[in-house]
Each structure stands twice: as C-alpha cells, then as structure tokens.
Design an enzyme around this catalytic site. Structure first.
Site, PDB file in Angstrom:
ATOM      1  N   ALA A 249       0.842  -1.207   0.000  1.00 33.63           N
ATOM      2  CA  ALA A 249       0.000   0.000   0.000  1.00 33.63           C
ATOM      3  C   ALA A 249       0.877   1.258   0.000  1.00 33.63           C
ATOM      4  O   ALA A 249       0.641   2.207  -0.758  1.00 33.63           O
ATOM      5  CB  ALA A 249      -0.924   0.003   1.209  1.00 33.63           C
ATOM      6  N   GLY A 250       1.911   1.246   0.859  1.00 34.93           N
ATOM      7  CA  GLY A 250       2.832   2.396   0.924  1.00 34.93           C
ATOM      8  C   GLY A 250       3.580   2.567  -0.385  1.00 34.93           C
ATOM      9  O   GLY A 250       3.864   3.700  -0.825  1.00 34.93           O
ATOM     10  N   ASP A 251       3.904   1.438  -1.032  1.00 38.98           N
ATOM     11  CA  ASP A 251       4.633   1.507  -2.314  1.00 38.98           C
ATOM     12  C   ASP A 251       3.753   2.123  -3.396  1.00 38.98           C
ATOM     13  O   ASP A 251       4.206   2.969  -4.179  1.00 38.98           O
ATOM     14  CB  ASP A 251       5.063   0.092  -2.749  1.00 38.98           C
ATOM     15  CG  ASP A 251       6.031  -0.521  -1.757  1.00 38.98           C
ATOM     16  OD1 ASP A 251       6.781   0.229  -1.121  1.00 38.98           O
ATOM     17  OD2 ASP A 251       6.021  -1.761  -1.607  1.00 38.98           O
ATOM     18  N   SER A 290      -1.295  -6.839  -6.682  1.00 44.87           N
ATOM     19  CA  SER A 290      -2.435  -6.020  -6.245  1.00 44.87           C
ATOM     20  C   SER A 290      -2.386  -4.582  -6.781  1.00 44.87           C
ATOM     21  O   SER A 290      -3.308  -3.811  -6.536  1.00 44.87           O
ATOM     22  CB  SER A 290      -2.456  -5.966  -4.716  1.00 44.87           C
ATOM     23  OG  SER A 290      -1.348  -5.223  -4.247  1.00 44.87           O
TER      24      SER A 290
HETATM   25  O1  RIB Z   1       6.373  -2.866   0.853  1.00 46.32           O
HETATM   26  C1  RIB Z   1       6.077  -4.229   0.655  1.00 46.32           C
HETATM   27  C2  RIB Z   1       7.342  -4.968   0.311  1.00 46.32           C
HETATM   28  O2  RIB Z   1       8.222  -4.946   1.414  1.00 46.32           O
HETATM   29  C3  RIB Z   1       7.134  -6.426   0.014  1.00 46.32           C
HETATM   30  O3  RIB Z   1       6.833  -6.661  -1.333  1.00 46.32           O
HETATM   31  C4  RIB Z   1       8.438  -7.062   0.480  1.00 46.32           C
HETATM   32  O4  RIB Z   1       9.195  -7.587  -0.547  1.00 46.32           O
HETATM   33  C5  RIB Z   1       9.181  -5.969   1.242  1.00 46.32           C
HETATM   34  O5  RIB Z   1      10.190  -5.415   0.503  1.00 46.32           O
END
Ligand code: RIB
Length: 310
Positions: A249-251, A290
């Site tokens: 979600a943060g990504d 997702s």
């Molecule tokens: O932010 C989620 C990610 O954190 C995951 O996909 C995992 O690989 C870690 O890096």
C-alpha cells in the site's frame, strides 16, 4: 515525457496468512501460501508504470529462478530493465510475509539487493540524469542511497525517499530529500515523535519540514495521510474499503504521488489520486499482483463520483 527512475530492491515474497503471529519457540498453522513478486523498489517501479509513467529501474537480482521471475514481471509491466544487474552466485532478495487480519509483518533477506553498490549507481548516471524524479527506499545499502542522492542533485533531478524499512537517518541526508513518504513507524524512527493522533502526525510533518524537506506525506493506513501543501498541514482520509492485504500500500501510494507530481499536478490532486491507488491495492492480495492500472483507478473514481451525485 521524462521518466521516473526507481533505485531499489527486488524481492520474491513468500506470503502466508495466519490467525496470529507465533511467539518464540511456538509453531502455529497458517494457510493460503503464495509466492509473488515484491520488493519496495520493484513494487514502486511497477506501480508507477501501471499508472502510465515511463519507468527505469536500477537494482540487482540473483542468478536464480526468482531473479528471472522478477525480471520478467518488470518487463511485462513495461519497466525499462537496462539498469538491472544479475549477480552470480547470490540469491535474489526474499521477503517472508505473514498476514494477520489483512495486516502484514515482513522479514527481508536482502541477497542481491546488497550488491546495489555506489559503483553500480554511478554506472547508470545517464539514466538518472535524464529522469524527472528519482525514487529511493531503504532496502539497499545506505552508501548507495547517498550516492544516488548526490548524482540526482548534481543533475537537478528531484529525489523522493520512501524511508522504509524504518531507520534513523542523519539530518545531512534528510535535508537533501525533496519528497518524503514515511508511515507512522518510519516517521517515529526519523523524528522520535510517536504518532497516536492526527495532531501528532501534523507535528511530525512540521518537524521534518524544519529539517529542510519541502514536501512531507505521512501515511497512516486506514486513517489516510497528513501532508503539507504550501499553505497548511492537511489530513485527508482515503475512500472506505474492506481491507484484504495491506502489502505494498505504501509503495503504490509513493508511486502514485510521483506519477502525479511528475505530470505537473498539485500535491492536493496527487494525494487524492494516491489515496485511491492505495485503497485499490489493499483490496487485493499480494504485492505487485495487487497494484492497480490507471484504467482501474479511473473506473473506481467514476463509481465514487456516481454515488456522490446520486
Ligand atoms: O512494501 C512491501 C514490500 O516490502 C514487500 O513486497 C516485500 O518484498 C518488502 O520489501
């Protein structure tokens, strides 16, 4: 169109759901195991590409099957992979993820991500130079992050840091960041401020701005985001949804902010967009699995508009 350059990690996520987290020495039964492409860097690269940006990624994979899967997935999502190096005799990054009631706990074994050296970053100076924005996280060595910031600054490229996983960072580094997207835990590591209320988050935004960061956005999960917009420090809630899995979600929020700011939108517009992107991300299982496409985001916004009008 100028591109976004993501410098960071690629992991294979080994994900399992469980009724609770085990304590030391305890074995518990989990369910619904899956492997999926992840890593904060790769997640942000794929998220930005699915939202319509041209994205280049700099990072490392191991010479194993996992590395090949990570690379193929980036290519399928139209991320330029000329900056990805394969490291012989080293495993790709691995994250073990336990999901309890939709929330995740993650342990990362960096593997090849530890080989993203300052020399590798320097070898891709031209890629960085031609970007509008460099996105970084903290799953690669700190000296490489410092080098990437130095190169970005040399060429007038803006730097967005998603300071995850949580780590204390020196003021000299923080003062060079243009956009910062910590969550509550990461924010506490950077500021010492424990975020319990929205006012705590607003105080932390002010604290980080005083360190010289022009744009700060603190993500608070279902409680939304607190950020500065040039006039005030604001709080914005996301659309309500049933949470299935918060991974990435943060990504996706970080990538969405990058996409909108690079396209010249205001921070208020970027936050409204990023809240929708993060909401869609938590409505499905997995990291890169997702991440929504721009069409999915537009569809969702149309539905919200229809309900608001009626
Ligand atoms: O932010 C989620 C990610 O954190 C995951 O996909 C995992 O690989 C870690 O890096």
């Amino acid at each position: 169109m100028k591109s976004i350059c993501v410098i960071g990690s690629l992991n294979i996520d080994l994900v399992m759901e469980a009724p609770k987290l085990p304590i030391i020495g305890e074995t518990i039964m989990g369910h619904d195991f899956m492997t999926t492409q992840g890593g904060k860097g790769a997640n942000q690269a794929v998220a930005a590409a699915r939202l319509g940006s041209h994205v280049e990624m700099i990072g490392c994979i191991g010479d194993d099957l996992f590395g090949q899967q990570l690379l193929s997935n980036l290519i399928e999502n139209h991320v330029d992979v000329s900056g990805i190096r394969t490291i012989s005799g080293v495993s790709s990054g691995i994250a073990t993820i336990t999901i309890v009631d939709g929330n995740n706990c993650i342990i990362v074994a960096p593997g090849a991500n530890g080989y993203v050296t300052p020399a590798l970053i320097m070898a891709h100076e031209n890629t960085m130079k031609n970007s509008a924005l460099a996105i970084l996280q903290l799953e690669i060595p700190l000296e490489s992050i410092i080098k990437a910031i130095e190169i970005a600054k040399k060429h007038g490229v803006k730097v967005l840091l998603n300071p995850a996983p949580a780590k204390y960072l020196p003021d000299e580094l923080l003062s060079q960041i243009d956009i910062l997207t910590p969550n509550e835990t990461e924010c506490e590591s950077l500021t010492g401020i424990k975020i319990v209320t929205i006012d705590d988050a607003k105080a932390a935004v002010g604290f980080l701005m005083k360190k010289g960061i022009p744009q700060v956005l603190i993500t608070l999960g279902k409680h939304g985001v607190v950020y500065n917009n040039g006039e005030e420090i604001k709080h914005k809630l996301p659309p309500a949804i049933d949470v299935v899995d918060t991974t990435a979600a943060g990504d996706s929020f970080t990538a969405a902010i990058a996409v909108k700011l690079v396209a010249g939108h205001s921070i208020d517009e970027a936050v409204a967009f990023a809240n929708v992107v993060a909401t869609l991300t938590v409505s499905k299982k997995g990291a890169q699995k997702s991440l929504p496409t721009i069409d999915e985001v537009n569809c969702f916004v149309c539905e919200i508009d229809k309900h608001t009008l009626h």
